[in-house]
Design an enzyme around this catalytic site. Structure first.
Site, PDB file in Angstrom:
ATOM      1  N   THR A   1       0.858  -1.192   0.000  1.00 58.61           N
ATOM      2  CA  THR A   1       0.000   0.000   0.000  1.00 58.61           C
ATOM      3  C   THR A   1       0.890   1.237   0.000  1.00 58.61           C
ATOM      4  O   THR A   1       1.893   1.289   0.707  1.00 58.61           O
ATOM      5  CB  THR A   1      -0.935   0.014   1.220  1.00 58.61           C
ATOM      6  OG1 THR A   1      -1.779  -1.141   1.145  1.00 58.61           O
ATOM      7  CG2 THR A   1      -1.835   1.248   1.234  1.00 58.61           C
TER       8      THR A   1
ATOM      9  N   PHE B   1       1.220   5.151   0.844  1.00 55.51           N
ATOM     10  CA  PHE B   1       0.651   6.196   1.695  1.00 55.51           C
ATOM     11  C   PHE B   1       1.316   7.527   1.335  1.00 55.51           C
ATOM     12  O   PHE B   1       2.484   7.558   0.952  1.00 55.51           O
ATOM     13  CB  PHE B   1       0.950   5.914   3.174  1.00 55.51           C
ATOM     14  CG  PHE B   1       0.287   4.676   3.720  1.00 55.51           C
ATOM     15  CD1 PHE B   1       0.792   3.411   3.447  1.00 55.51           C
ATOM     16  CD2 PHE B   1      -0.837   4.772   4.529  1.00 55.51           C
ATOM     17  CE1 PHE B   1       0.190   2.267   3.955  1.00 55.51           C
ATOM     18  CE2 PHE B   1      -1.452   3.636   5.040  1.00 55.51           C
ATOM     19  CZ  PHE B   1      -0.941   2.375   4.751  1.00 55.51           C
TER      20      PHE B   1
HETATM   21  O1  PRE Z   1      -7.381  -0.526   8.026  1.00 62.09           O
HETATM   22  C1  PRE Z   1      -6.172  -0.320   8.089  1.00 62.09           C
HETATM   23  O2  PRE Z   1      -5.404  -0.960   8.813  1.00 62.09           O
HETATM   24  C2  PRE Z   1      -5.614   0.734   7.252  1.00 62.09           C
HETATM   25  O3  PRE Z   1      -4.578   1.237   7.566  1.00 62.09           O
HETATM   26  C3  PRE Z   1      -6.330   1.091   5.996  1.00 62.09           C
HETATM   27  C4  PRE Z   1      -5.857   0.324   4.760  1.00 62.09           C
HETATM   28  C5  PRE Z   1      -6.457   0.980   3.493  1.00 62.09           C
HETATM   29  O4  PRE Z   1      -7.169   1.958   3.564  1.00 62.09           O
HETATM   30  O5  PRE Z   1      -6.149   0.472   2.410  1.00 62.09           O
HETATM   31  C6  PRE Z   1      -4.397   0.419   4.656  1.00 62.09           C
HETATM   32  C7  PRE Z   1      -3.646  -0.587   4.189  1.00 62.09           C
HETATM   33  C8  PRE Z   1      -4.233  -1.859   3.744  1.00 62.09           C
HETATM   34  O6  PRE Z   1      -4.226  -1.789   2.340  1.00 62.09           O
HETATM   35  C9  PRE Z   1      -5.621  -2.057   4.206  1.00 62.09           C
HETATM   36  C10 PRE Z   1      -6.313  -1.053   4.759  1.00 62.09           C
END
Ligand code: PRE
Length: 426
Positions: A296, A298
């Site tokens: 992911t 950020f």
């Molecule tokens: O729910 C979490 O733990 C988050 O940090 C959010 C979140 C997202 O929004 O994509 C972040 C990373 C992962 O891809 C899954 C969920």
């Protein structure tokens, strides 16, 4: 989508300054800071972005970004300008200590500690994220700013507001995932608010299936998690024989906390190993993401932009709209291609203010085109002349153009980007 606010012993209702910022109107709220220490930020009443610098909005000409101090430890200023006194009309002047009716003193400028829900620890940076402790966003905050104080917020928008209200210094928000794609909500919020992207981190996301101790897979009737996490594990859940209901909740760690708090014996959560530790759950299955390379991305947001540099790889994020038909997109992309600037991402979102464009043709009728906002990331710094020229050209074709930020690219190797140490430093 089901959604809940997991009960949290350290949660805090509305977070707003106890005194108004000099340059902004007062936000009304039901309660002030409830407790020091670890706090969970809930909704803040109003969009407070107006006071923020609009230096990155290009409306007529390409304007240069103004750079005041990249870190915000002093009194709030708008790019170095002190706030106009007329903006203080909402402050009852005789309530200000030390003032008398003849010679009212202007209010003392606030410092960040006036607004702090938690005691400051030296120069520790406070970083807002969506979710509760154990969320991947918290790990991303730890990767972006080692030893930061991570501030949990119950919604993405609250994380934006926490920075705008000086409750946090930065926000860290997921914008895209290698399996699930873009997190559209955050693209929309980037436009609605005036924060600047000041960095990015890419975090490998390693999901676990968590349940109460002693629970077996066969007892489960549902799996709950953040919608992105559910999407990232869909095939693996089926392979594990878990053809049970999926329910989307606000964040992965919140799902784990919810199971623990409510002693749910028929429910599993998709969340991190750290969430299992924090909420006393067992790991039923480890590494359940459909692709082992699940990552992911950020972005980090701040009230002020950073000064773009050329001594290391930078990325720039922009958003634009146009009103002149489909060939504009081609022209915009060529402005980058001719200067050898690589695009790393393009995303379109419906143009909320003008979703449909009608084109009348007397012979055939009325064509209805969807209107879009285009978000583009390109690999160059705004300090480079080629990037400035590309944007000047893009501006010729577009009706709206805004630089969301020019920031260092995350160059850390993925395998080490989210070490146990990162998680434990939080
Ligand atoms: O729910 C979490 O733990 C988050 O940090 C959010 C979140 C997202 O929004 O994509 C972040 C990373 C992962 O891809 C899954 C969920």
């Amino acid at each position: 989508m089901h959604s809940f606010s997991p009960a949290s012993s350290h949660s805090l209702q509305f977070l707003v300054p106890t005194r108004p910022l000099p340059s902004v109107p007062v936000v009304r709220c039901s309660s002030g800071f409830r407790s020091p220490g670890f706090s969970h930020v809930h909704g803040v009443a109003a969009n407070r972005a107006d006071w923020q610098s609009s230096c990155a909005i290009l409306s007529g000409k390409v304007v240069s970004q103004q750079h005041s101090s990249p870190d915000n430890n002093g009194a709030p200023t708008m790019n170095g300008h002190t706030a106009a006194l007329t903006d203080l009309s909402l402050v009852p002047i005789d309530n200000i200590p030390g003032s008398d009716n003849n010679k009212p003193l202007p209010p003392k400028p606030l410092t960040i500690s006036d607004l702090s829900p938690a005691p400051m620890h030296g120069s520790q940076l406070r970083v807002a994220y969506q979710g509760v402790p154990g969320a991947y966003s918290e790990a991303a905050a730890g990767k972006a700013y080692r030893n930061c104080e991570a501030i949990p917020c119950d919604q993405f928008e609250v994380a934006f507001q926490a920075v705008e209200l000086w409750i946090a210094d930065r926000a860290v928000l997921p914008v895209e995932n290698s399996l699930g794609g873009s997190i559209h909500r955050n693209y929309d919020l980037l436009l609605r608010h005036r924060l600047h992207i000041v960095g990015e981190v890419q975090l490998p996301v390693h999901h676990c299936l968590l349940a109460l101790p002693g629970i077996r897979k066969e007892y489960l009737t549902r799996v709950i998690s953040h919608p992105q996490a559910l999407a990232q594990c869909e095939h693996t859940l089926t392979k594990l024989g878990l053809n049970v209901a999926r329910e989307a909740v606000d964040d992965t760690a919140g799902a784990a906390e919810f199971i623990a708090t409510n002693n749910l014996r028929d429910t599993a959560a998709i969340a991190s190993a750290r969430a299992a530790e924090l909420y006393g759950l067992q790991v039923l299955a480890d590494g359940i993401q459909d692709d082992p390379g699940n990552v992911t991305r950020f972005v980090m947001l701040a009230r002020e932009p950073i000064i773009p540099r050329t001594d290391r790889p930078f990325k720039t994020s922009i958003v634009f709209a146009h009103d002149k038909g489909t060939s504009v997109l081609f022209k915009v992309l060529s402005a980058f291609a001719f200067r050898n600037i690589s695009l790393t991402k393009i995303e379109s979102r419906p143009h909320r203010n003008r979703p449909i464009r009608l084109v009348d043709d007397a012979n055939v009728g009325t064509a209805k085109h969807f209107e879009y906002l285009f978000y583009v990331d390109f690999e160059a710094s705004m300090a480079e002349v080629r990037a400035q020229n590309a944007l000047a050209e893009v501006q010729e074709f577009t009706s709206f153009l805004r630089v969301l930020g020019s920031y260092p690219m995350d160059m850390t190797p993925l395998s080490t980007s989210c070490s146990r140490q990162d998680l434990q430093s939080l």
